[in-house]
Design a protein around this motif. Structure first.
Motif, PDB file in Angstrom:
ATOM      1  N   UNK A  81       0.827  -1.204   0.000  1.00 42.43           N
ATOM      2  CA  UNK A  81       0.000   0.000   0.000  1.00 42.43           C
ATOM      3  C   UNK A  81       0.868   1.264   0.000  1.00 42.43           C
ATOM      4  N   UNK A  82       1.947   1.246   0.758  1.00 39.98           N
ATOM      5  CA  UNK A  82       2.875   2.376   0.745  1.00 39.98           C
ATOM      6  C   UNK A  82       3.515   2.517  -0.628  1.00 39.98           C
ATOM      7  N   UNK A  83       3.835   1.394  -1.228  1.00 41.62           N
ATOM      8  CA  UNK A  83       4.445   1.406  -2.558  1.00 41.62           C
ATOM      9  C   UNK A  83       3.470   1.960  -3.598  1.00 41.62           C
ATOM     10  N   UNK A  84       2.201   1.609  -3.463  1.00 42.59           N
ATOM     11  CA  UNK A  84       1.179   2.123  -4.383  1.00 42.59           C
ATOM     12  C   UNK A  84       1.031   3.634  -4.247  1.00 42.59           C
ATOM     13  N   UNK A  85       1.025   4.115  -3.007  1.00 48.60           N
ATOM     14  CA  UNK A  85       0.896   5.564  -2.778  1.00 48.60           C
ATOM     15  C   UNK A  85       2.092   6.310  -3.364  1.00 48.60           C
ATOM     16  N   UNK A  86       3.287   5.779  -3.140  1.00 52.49           N
ATOM     17  CA  UNK A  86       4.494   6.409  -3.686  1.00 52.49           C
ATOM     18  C   UNK A  86       4.464   6.391  -5.212  1.00 52.49           C
ATOM     19  N   UNK A  87       4.008   5.278  -5.793  1.00 52.08           N
ATOM     20  CA  UNK A  87       3.921   5.163  -7.247  1.00 52.08           C
ATOM     21  C   UNK A  87       2.928   6.157  -7.821  1.00 52.08           C
ATOM     22  N   UNK A 213      -4.755   1.190  -1.733  1.00 50.90           N
ATOM     23  CA  UNK A 213      -5.101   1.958  -0.527  1.00 50.90           C
ATOM     24  C   UNK A 213      -6.444   2.666  -0.645  1.00 50.90           C
ATOM     25  N   UNK A 214      -6.855   3.020  -1.864  1.00 42.99           N
ATOM     26  CA  UNK A 214      -8.157   3.665  -2.049  1.00 42.99           C
ATOM     27  C   UNK A 214      -9.274   2.704  -1.660  1.00 42.99           C
ATOM     28  N   UNK A 231      -9.650  -3.931  -5.934  1.00 40.37           N
ATOM     29  CA  UNK A 231      -8.982  -4.244  -4.667  1.00 40.37           C
ATOM     30  C   UNK A 231      -7.475  -4.406  -4.840  1.00 40.37           C
ATOM     31  N   UNK A 232      -7.056  -4.931  -5.982  1.00 39.81           N
ATOM     32  CA  UNK A 232      -5.643  -5.162  -6.268  1.00 39.81           C
ATOM     33  C   UNK A 232      -5.253  -4.388  -7.525  1.00 39.81           C
ATOM     34  N   UNK A 233      -3.999  -3.944  -7.562  1.00 36.17           N
ATOM     35  CA  UNK A 233      -3.501  -3.140  -8.676  1.00 36.17           C
ATOM     36  C   UNK A 233      -2.224  -3.740  -9.243  1.00 36.17           C
ATOM     37  N   UNK A 234      -2.109  -3.684 -10.561  1.00 41.56           N
ATOM     38  CA  UNK A 234      -0.823  -3.916 -11.208  1.00 41.56           C
ATOM     39  C   UNK A 234      -0.055  -2.600 -11.165  1.00 41.56           C
TER      40      UNK A 234
END
Length: 371
Positions: A81-87, A213-214, A231-234
């Protein structure tokens, strides 16, 4: 090993579009890097200048990449989730960087007024830039909600272009050292990591999906429309095209399968192309444009590198089809791009100059690069 006739599957829409996209992104990234370098030179914008790698920094890239790969392999679920936010933040910034020249061009073409709104970080911020930033944030938000592969590709391409524009190689010596190190890095993590870590680390990380995270926030707040949020993201660390694109499906696969190519397999060769393109520009002593490159005005090193990249990419995909196993793309891309450039420069007796590089000429600051 599959029979050679199965290579005909490379003519299906998905691999063809993947190859064309990868070549276009690699070529476009090199041109954007050259233009960005000339912009910062012309405007004397030190804060926006690119980072030029030295020998130690180039050697650290495969080491740090290996550490990051292992971290994501073991702790991906904890930091996803942190990685997704940073991305998401990096993607919005990269989109803004990529589309800024287009907005500036349109503004100049149509004579649009663009008043200043404020100053942020000692830089002027105009109304057009504010609208572009909102559009970029909207695009990233759409990706966070839908997770659509087209949006994933758009964000990944923008990250690749921004990376190549801001991280530069000073000469062919450091470029060759970096490419050879990443050549070994790619082979080890694809072919040999399973012997040491019990699984193919590169493939495992590349195919993992990150928690959104959304969706987590919407679920905790019991917001309406939760079923519309994926729910999941590439993560946009690769470009991907469904194998069933326009109806083509490889035997033995499902329609949900995707053909993928990592951003590194575009960004690393694009750094070589950017170096070659700058060398062509400096040797030509005149303005280079896309129209001029095929003519006698350019040195054509760029076309040998682009052709080599295309051949290497097709070879990598062909090896994947024949072996039914993941292939380290840099195993094929490094020799096919670096080899022709070094051979041609040696034949032209320019290898020493290209190998050691030279500082930019101050007398050429007024020349521009048109794309």
């Amino acid at each position: 090993m599959e029979p050679l006739w199965k290579l005909v599957y490379l003519l299906e829409p998905a691999p063809v579009v993947l190859i064309l996209t990868a070549v276009a992104v690699t070529f476009g990234s090199a041109f954007r890097a050259l233009n960005y370098g000339k912009e910062t030179e012309r405007n004397r914008d030190i804060s926006g200048a690119s980072i030029t790698l030295d020998k130690s920094q180039a050697l650290m890239i495969p080491i740090m990449s290996s550490c990051s790969l292992l971290l994501m392999f073991y702790l991906f679920s904890s930091v996803s989730q942190l990685l997704t936010a940073f991305t998401a933040v990096a993607s919005a910034s990269s989109l803004f960087f990529c589309f800024s020249p287009c907005v500036t061009y349109m503004k100049l073409q149509f004579g649009l007024a663009d008043p200043f709104l404020s100053r942020c970080c000692s830089k002027a911020f105009t109304r057009t830039q504010a609208m572009l930033l909102l559009a970029c944030c909207g695009t990233v938000s759409a990706w966070l909600i839908t997770g659509h592969w087209i949006l994933n590709n758009l964000l990944g391409i923008s990250i690749c272009v921004a990376f190549v524009s801001h991280i530069r190689l000073p000469n062919m010596k450091i470029c060759a050292m970096l490419l050879v190190c990443l050549f070994v890095y790619d082979i080890f993590w694809v072919f040999y990591s399973e012997r040491f870590f019990g699984a193919n680390v590169m493939v495992s990380v590349a195919t993992q999906q990150a928690s959104n995270p959304v969706h987590t926030v919407a679920n905790s707040l019991s917001l309406p429309g939760l079923e519309l949020i994926t729910k999941k993201l590439e993560l946009p660390v690769k470009i991907m095209f469904p194998r069933h694109l326009l109806g083509g499906v490889l035997p033995g696969t499902t329609a949900a399968d995707f053909m993928m190519l990592g951003l590194g397999d575009m960004a690393i060769p694009a750094m070589l192309l950017a170096l070659i393109l700058y060398f062509d520009y400096r040797k030509s002593r005149e303005m280079i444009s896309l129209v001029d490159l095929p003519s006698s005005k350019g040195h054509k090193y760029i076309w040998y590198a682009v052709t080599g990249y295309t051949v290497g990419l097709i070879t990598a995909l062909a090896a994947g089809v024949l072996s039914h196993a993941p292939q380290p793309a840099l195993l094929y891309l490094v020799p096919s791009t670096l080899g022709p450039v070094i051979l041609l420069s040696w034949m032209r007796r320019e290898l020493a100059e290209l190998w050691e590089g030279s500082p930019p000429s101050t007398s050429n600051k007024d020349r521009t690069v048109e794309v």
